[in-house]
Design a protein around this motif. Structure first.
Motif, short mmCIF file in Angstrom:
data_model
loop_
_atom_site.label_atom_id
_atom_site.label_comp_id
_atom_site.label_asym_id
_atom_site.label_seq_id
_atom_site.Cartn_x
_atom_site.Cartn_y
_atom_site.Cartn_z
N ASP A 84 57.25 41.20 40.18
CA ASP A 84 57.41 40.09 39.23
C ASP A 84 58.75 40.14 38.52
O ASP A 84 59.02 39.34 37.63
N LYS B 151 33.76 39.65 46.67
CA LYS B 151 35.21 39.70 46.48
C LYS B 151 35.80 40.67 47.50
O LYS B 151 35.95 41.87 47.24
N TYR C 181 37.52 37.71 36.76
CA TYR C 181 38.68 37.02 37.32
C TYR C 181 38.97 37.52 38.74
O TYR C 181 38.50 38.58 39.16
N THR C 182 39.76 36.72 39.47
CA THR C 182 40.14 37.08 40.83
C THR C 182 41.63 37.35 40.90
O THR C 182 42.34 37.28 39.90
N GLY C 183 42.10 37.67 42.10
CA GLY C 183 43.53 37.93 42.30
C GLY C 183 43.79 39.39 42.61
O GLY C 183 43.21 40.28 41.97
N ASP C 184 44.66 39.65 43.58
CA ASP C 184 44.93 41.03 43.99
C ASP C 184 45.50 41.88 42.87
O ASP C 184 45.22 43.07 42.77
N GLY C 185 46.35 41.27 42.03
CA GLY C 185 46.89 42.03 40.91
C GLY C 185 45.79 42.50 39.98
O GLY C 185 45.80 43.64 39.50
N ASN C 186 44.83 41.62 39.72
CA ASN C 186 43.70 41.98 38.86
C ASN C 186 42.83 43.04 39.53
O ASN C 186 42.36 43.97 38.89
N TYR C 187 42.63 42.90 40.84
CA TYR C 187 41.81 43.88 41.57
C TYR C 187 42.48 45.26 41.57
O TYR C 187 41.80 46.29 41.45
N ASN D 13 38.74 41.14 48.89
CA ASN D 13 39.98 41.85 48.61
C ASN D 13 39.77 42.99 47.62
O ASN D 13 40.41 44.04 47.72
#
Length: 558
Positions: free
Chosen positions: A71, A546, A503-509, A548
């Motif tokens: 980022d 989920k 929440y979702t998203g690879d960063g969150n995972y 991922n």
């Protein structure tokens, strides 16, 4: 001895306090350190193995392929690599020697290849790398002597259409456009080298004009387009050196650039052109600059131009007079003047100006610029005036009351042997701020929590946290005290996992996996690993859709 071109203060400023502190915990995880002339690369073993690259040139820049680094942030892995280099200065000569040996070996190998073998390598690269193909295409046209075609190719490289899907260059496309601008700069240099200095100058000026227009509608958060534009400006200077243009006309162009949109987006140092301009051009430049300043006495561009002329003339007193004509209320201008005097080895005058900046800010009723506080306090400390340094730090803390100011106060008080006396009133101020609802400058919650955590006064921090702490402060406190209070830290990690599972998203995972790894360590310390195994099994069942998240948990062995 070869040393790094940056300091620990540079690293701390780029990273910010949170990433800097986290980076300290990764110093032992740095591996495969490789140092070239202006580039340092390494790997850092975190939750995964991340690749870090530092550019150690005029300024420190870094890139890491971790989610936070991608980022554009100077992440904890970048901090670890940068500090590893600083803390092992004796290794740098050997590492740079190894890099030089690799370059020599590569040159020797290339010298031994036949023409057909070299052509095969180039053609393979051309087939794989469109950017490389574009670069050689421009050079091929240049070799044919068609200057008009070369300029057309340079113009095409500067066309942002390919990178402007929505009428502007988005953040993710900025690096691609910057690469093309850099290739245009290389082509301009090639023109100048080929004896086409006048054409190179004209092409450079047109390129600078075009990039200036693009810059207004680009997300250049990483500064890559600005860096590429700086290469254009350096190419223009190189072309002027190769075939000096008319000095009066060059002076007028420089003034137009500095006072127009070009100067707003792409800084150019007129002092760099003193050899190109000569006495006649410098006189014209000064006359034009003085006329511009008379028309607009408060204009920053006009002032910058006159400052540059003073530098070109080597007239430090004139430069100081220009600065002193418009003093910032927070003392920043005093700091700039002090820096100029320090560089000229007029240290006594430098400190006097800096001290005057503290008084000026007090008179103006403005918070003192942090850099000025640092300068004065560090000068006092170097002169063994620890009590004076402490006074400066105390005054600044009382005015700002940030974690950085608290840390600086603590260091100064310890140097003067007075931290036991200074700490209670400092915490009392922070406690009063917390009761009044005053938060840190960046909205990060009560500074009291961060100060207690930073002091490793964990008992006091845990007592205050339920009423005052933000979610980030809870996590910082848990990370800092997990070894001493694993049960308390475990509760924080589990609570944050529950919140993030919404929440979702690879960063969150990835963050969930980080938290679970920490939770497992806490339960190992508590001797309740079976409880963690049961909790994780339930979580995986609940979140099984989920995919991922399941993949990332599998990668982590969770």
């Amino acid at each position: 001895m070869c040393t790094a071109r940056y300091t620990e203060s540079d690293v701390r400023e780029l990273a910010g306090p949170r990433s800097y502190e986290r980076g300290l915990g990764y110093l032992d995880a740095v591996g495969r350190l490789r140092v070239d002339a202006d580039r340092i690369t390494a790997t850092v073993q975190g939750t995964e193995r991340y690749r870090v690259a530092l550019e150690d040139g005029d300024s420190l820049r870094a890139a890491c392929d971790c989610p936070y680094g991608e980022d554009g942030h100077f992440c904890k892995h970048c901090v670890a690599v940068a500090l590893t280099v600083l803390r092992e200065p004796g290794e740098l000569p050997a590492l740079r020697g190894e890099a030089a040996a690799r370059e020599t070996a590569l040159d020797t190998w290339l010298d031994g290849l036949s023409r057909d073998e070299l052509l095969a390598l180039v053609r393979k690269r051309l087939a794989e790398d469109a950017d490389f193909k574009d670069l050689l295409s421009v050079r091929a046209v240049m070799a044919g002597g068609d200057i008009t075609a070369v300029r057309a190719d340079i113009t095409a490289l500067l066309d942002p259409a390919e990178f402007s899907q929505y009428g502007y260059i988005a953040y993710e496309d900025a690096h691609g456009y910057a690469a093309q601008v850099t290739r245009a700069a290389e082509a301009i240099r090639d023109l100048a080298t080929a004896g086409q200095g006048a054409a190179a100058i004209a092409a450079a000026r047109e390129a600078i004009r075009r990039v200036t227009g693009v810059y207004e509608s680009a997300d250049d958060s990483d500064g890559c387009i600005a860096d590429a534009a700086a290469e254009l400006e350096r190419a223009h200077l190189d072309a002027c050196v190769a075939e000096p243009p008319d000095p009066d006309e060059t002076a007028r162009w420089l003034v137009d650039h500095c006072l127009g949109d070009g100067g707003e987006y792409l800084e150019l140092e007129p002092a760099d052109y003193r050899d190109v301009l000569g006495a006649q051009g410098l006189a014209t430049l000064r006359a034009l600059g003085e006329e511009a300043l008379a028309r607009n006495p408060s204009g920053w561009a006009e002032k910058y131009l006159m400052e540059s002329l003073a530098r070109a003339a080597g007239d430090l007193d004139e430069l100081i007079a220009i600065h002193a004509a418009d003093l910032d209320p927070d003392g920043y201008t005093h700091l700039v003047i002090a820096g100029e005097l320090e560089a000229a080895e007029r240290a006594g005058e430098a400190l006097e100006w800096a001290e005057g900046g503290l008084r000026h800010a007090a008179t103006e009723g403005e918070p003192v610029h942090r850099g000025l506080v640092d300068y004065v306090a560090e000068r006092y400390a170097c002169d063994d005036r620890t009590a004076d340094a402490l006074t400066v730090r105390r005054d600044h803390f009382q005015a700002e009351r940030s974690l950085l100011a608290y840390r600086a106060l603590r260091a100064a008080a310890r140097a003067d042997g007075r931290w036991d006396a200074e700490r209670p009133p400092a915490l009392e101020l922070l406690r009063a701020d917390a009761e009044e609802g005053r938060k840190s400058r960046w909205g990060g919650g009560a500074v009291l929590i961060d100060a207690l955590t930073d002091d490793e006064d964990f008992d006091a921090a845990w007592i205050a946290a339920p009423v005052l702490a933000t979610s980030d402060q809870w996590l910082r406190l848990a990370d800092a005290s997990a070894a001493a209070r694993p049960a308390d830290a475990l509760a924080v990690y589990v609570r944050d996992v529950v919140a993030r599972c919404q929440y979702t998203g690879d960063g969150n995972y990835t963050r969930i996996a980080d938290l679970l790894t920490k939770a497992r360590a806490c339960q190992e310390a508590l001797g309740t690993l079976d409880d963690f195994t049961a909790y994780l099994a339930g979580l995986r069942t609940e979140q099984k859709r989920k995919r991922n998240l399941m993949r990332i948990l599998d990668q982590r062995g969770l």
